[in-house]
Design a protein around this motif. Structure first.
Motif, short mmCIF file in Angstrom:
data_model
loop_
_atom_site.label_atom_id
_atom_site.label_comp_id
_atom_site.label_asym_id
_atom_site.label_seq_id
_atom_site.Cartn_x
_atom_site.Cartn_y
_atom_site.Cartn_z
N UNK A 1 0.81 -1.22 0.00
CA UNK A 1 0.00 0.00 0.00
C UNK A 1 0.85 1.27 0.00
N UNK A 2 1.99 1.24 0.67
CA UNK A 2 2.79 2.45 0.84
C UNK A 2 4.21 2.19 0.36
N UNK A 3 4.58 2.83 -0.73
CA UNK A 3 5.91 2.66 -1.32
C UNK A 3 6.84 3.73 -0.77
N UNK A 4 7.69 3.35 0.17
CA UNK A 4 8.59 4.31 0.81
C UNK A 4 9.86 4.53 -0.01
N UNK A 5 9.89 3.95 -1.21
CA UNK A 5 10.94 4.28 -2.17
C UNK A 5 10.46 5.37 -3.12
N UNK A 6 9.24 5.82 -2.91
CA UNK A 6 8.64 6.89 -3.70
C UNK A 6 8.76 8.19 -2.92
N UNK A 7 9.61 9.13 -3.36
CA UNK A 7 9.83 10.36 -2.57
C UNK A 7 8.57 11.17 -2.34
N UNK A 8 7.64 11.14 -3.29
CA UNK A 8 6.39 11.88 -3.11
C UNK A 8 5.56 11.26 -2.00
N UNK A 9 5.55 9.91 -1.93
CA UNK A 9 4.82 9.25 -0.86
C UNK A 9 5.43 9.56 0.50
N UNK A 10 6.76 9.58 0.57
CA UNK A 10 7.45 9.91 1.82
C UNK A 10 7.13 11.34 2.24
N UNK A 11 7.04 12.25 1.27
CA UNK A 11 6.68 13.63 1.58
C UNK A 11 5.27 13.70 2.16
N UNK A 12 4.35 12.94 1.60
CA UNK A 12 2.98 12.91 2.10
C UNK A 12 2.95 12.36 3.53
N UNK A 13 3.73 11.32 3.78
CA UNK A 13 3.81 10.76 5.14
C UNK A 13 4.31 11.83 6.11
N UNK A 14 5.34 12.58 5.71
CA UNK A 14 5.85 13.65 6.55
C UNK A 14 4.79 14.71 6.83
N UNK A 15 4.00 15.04 5.82
CA UNK A 15 2.93 16.02 6.02
C UNK A 15 1.88 15.52 6.98
N UNK A 16 1.56 14.23 6.89
CA UNK A 16 0.58 13.64 7.80
C UNK A 16 1.07 13.69 9.24
N UNK A 17 2.36 13.37 9.44
CA UNK A 17 2.95 13.43 10.78
C UNK A 17 2.91 14.86 11.31
N UNK B 1 19.74 2.68 -0.24
CA UNK B 1 20.31 3.99 0.08
C UNK B 1 19.32 5.10 -0.24
N UNK B 2 18.60 4.97 -1.34
CA UNK B 2 17.61 5.99 -1.69
C UNK B 2 16.50 6.03 -0.64
N UNK B 3 16.12 4.88 -0.09
CA UNK B 3 15.12 4.87 0.98
C UNK B 3 15.64 5.61 2.21
N UNK B 4 16.93 5.43 2.52
CA UNK B 4 17.54 6.16 3.64
C UNK B 4 17.50 7.66 3.37
N UNK B 5 17.88 8.06 2.17
CA UNK B 5 17.92 9.49 1.83
C UNK B 5 16.54 10.13 1.90
N UNK B 6 15.51 9.43 1.38
CA UNK B 6 14.16 9.99 1.41
C UNK B 6 13.68 10.14 2.86
N UNK B 7 13.97 9.13 3.69
CA UNK B 7 13.59 9.20 5.10
C UNK B 7 14.28 10.37 5.81
N UNK B 8 15.59 10.47 5.63
CA UNK B 8 16.35 11.53 6.31
C UNK B 8 15.83 12.91 5.90
N UNK B 9 15.58 13.09 4.61
CA UNK B 9 15.09 14.39 4.13
C UNK B 9 13.74 14.74 4.74
N UNK B 10 12.93 13.73 5.04
CA UNK B 10 11.60 13.97 5.59
C UNK B 10 11.64 14.17 7.10
N UNK B 11 12.33 13.28 7.82
CA UNK B 11 12.16 13.26 9.28
C UNK B 11 13.11 14.18 10.03
#
Length: 296
Positions: free
Chosen positions: A71-87, A134-144
């Motif tokens: 359901x949630x692709x955390x390798x998708x930077x847009x999805x990670x951004x949406x998760x950050x907005x929800x938080x 590594x891209x998953x790490x980068x997307x997470x770090x940029x968000x959180x």
């Protein structure tokens, strides 16, 4: 006072159907926390669909969301951004959020390090897996990381990997290590982690977190004879990605007990608080990120 509303029973945030947890919605079917307590908004980042940790938090009356495939692709930077907005929406409305991070560790495992030295292994496939991770790490770090800086009181986080995981050495991961400064070292066998044969798996674990109280339940080290263990590889390594029950309950109960006995008012959100160093909690120094224990 502002209290969180619980959302429906769907546990995963879907790309096409992200729900603001503070909107009016049906209560979950489990028993919820007393109204005098602000529940955690507990987010499991890159977990399994049937995570026991999210279920343990729900049983204690907290709001739990699993961020996981399909359901949630955390390798998708847009999805990670949406998760950050929800938080951030939860935080802005006076909520308390805990993010438990369990990013893929396989590409950085000691076994893959050995495979990279074997000329018969598919090095290109391993490198591709590492780039993806590594891209998953980068997307997470940029968000959180910006959220941790903006909400040091009401946002907490933890990340787990095996102690021998080379991901701990990544330069791209350093901003997260610098903020999750409490280091918990423990062995899976003390929490009854077992492999496919039924023998214990030592699995030296490492958790970094903002919450020093987690150092108490996550501090047990192996005291079993070596012959009672099996090697943590293959199917047993895959099985070890599921947290054993004593570990799950220790984490969930510690988080539950961290909550104050009153709800937060809007004015309290963002107030600074004095940090307390928990006895037995290691703090990162400039060299700590490069010091790794060997893996049995």
């Amino acid at each position: 006072e502002i209290r969180l509303s619980l959302v429906g029973s769907e546990m995963c945030i879907r790309d096409s159907d992200l729900v603001d947890v503070l909107e009016d919605a049906p209560l979950l079917s489990h028993t919820v926390a007393p109204v005098s307590v602000m529940p955690w908004y507990f987010v499991e980042y890159a977990c399994s669909e049937d995570s026991a940790l999210a279920a343990a938090m729900e049983r204690r009356g907290h709001i739990a969301r699993r961020l996981c495939l399909p359901h949630t692709d955390l390798h998708n930077p847009e999805m990670v951004r949406i998760v950050g907005g929800d938080i951030e929406n939860v935080l802005l409305r006076g909520g308390r959020v805990f993010v438990w991070i369990s990013l893929p560790c396989g590409p950085w495992s000691p076994w893959q390090r050995i495979n990279m030295l074997n000329p018969r292994c598919d090095h290109a496939r391993i490198q591709q897996q590492r780039r993806y991770a590594l891209e998953m790490v980068e997307f997470l770090v940029d968000m959180i990381v910006p959220l941790l800086d903006r909400y040091p009181v009401t946002l907490h986080a933890a990340q787990e990997w095996p102690r021998g995981c080379e991901g701990w050495r990544l330069v791209e991961h350093m901003p997260l290590r610098e903020r999750l400064r409490c280091v918990c070292l423990f062995d899976g066998c003390r929490y009854l982690l077992r492999g496919v044969s039924g023998k214990l798996l030592k699995k030296p674990w490492k958790v970094i977190t903002t919450l020093t109280s987690l150092s108490e339940p996550l501090s047990l080290h192996c005291d079993h004879p070596r012959e009672e263990h099996e090697e943590c590889r293959g199917l047993s390594a895959l099985r070890s990605s599921y947290y054993p029950s004593p570990m799950v309950e220790g984490i969930a109960e510690t988080l539950h007990n961290e909550l104050p006995a009153v709800s937060y008012s809007v004015g309290e959100v963002g107030d600074e608080a004095e940090g307390v160093e928990h006895e037995g909690c290691l703090l990162y120094t400039s060299d700590a990120a490069d010091e790794e224990d060997s893996v049995d």
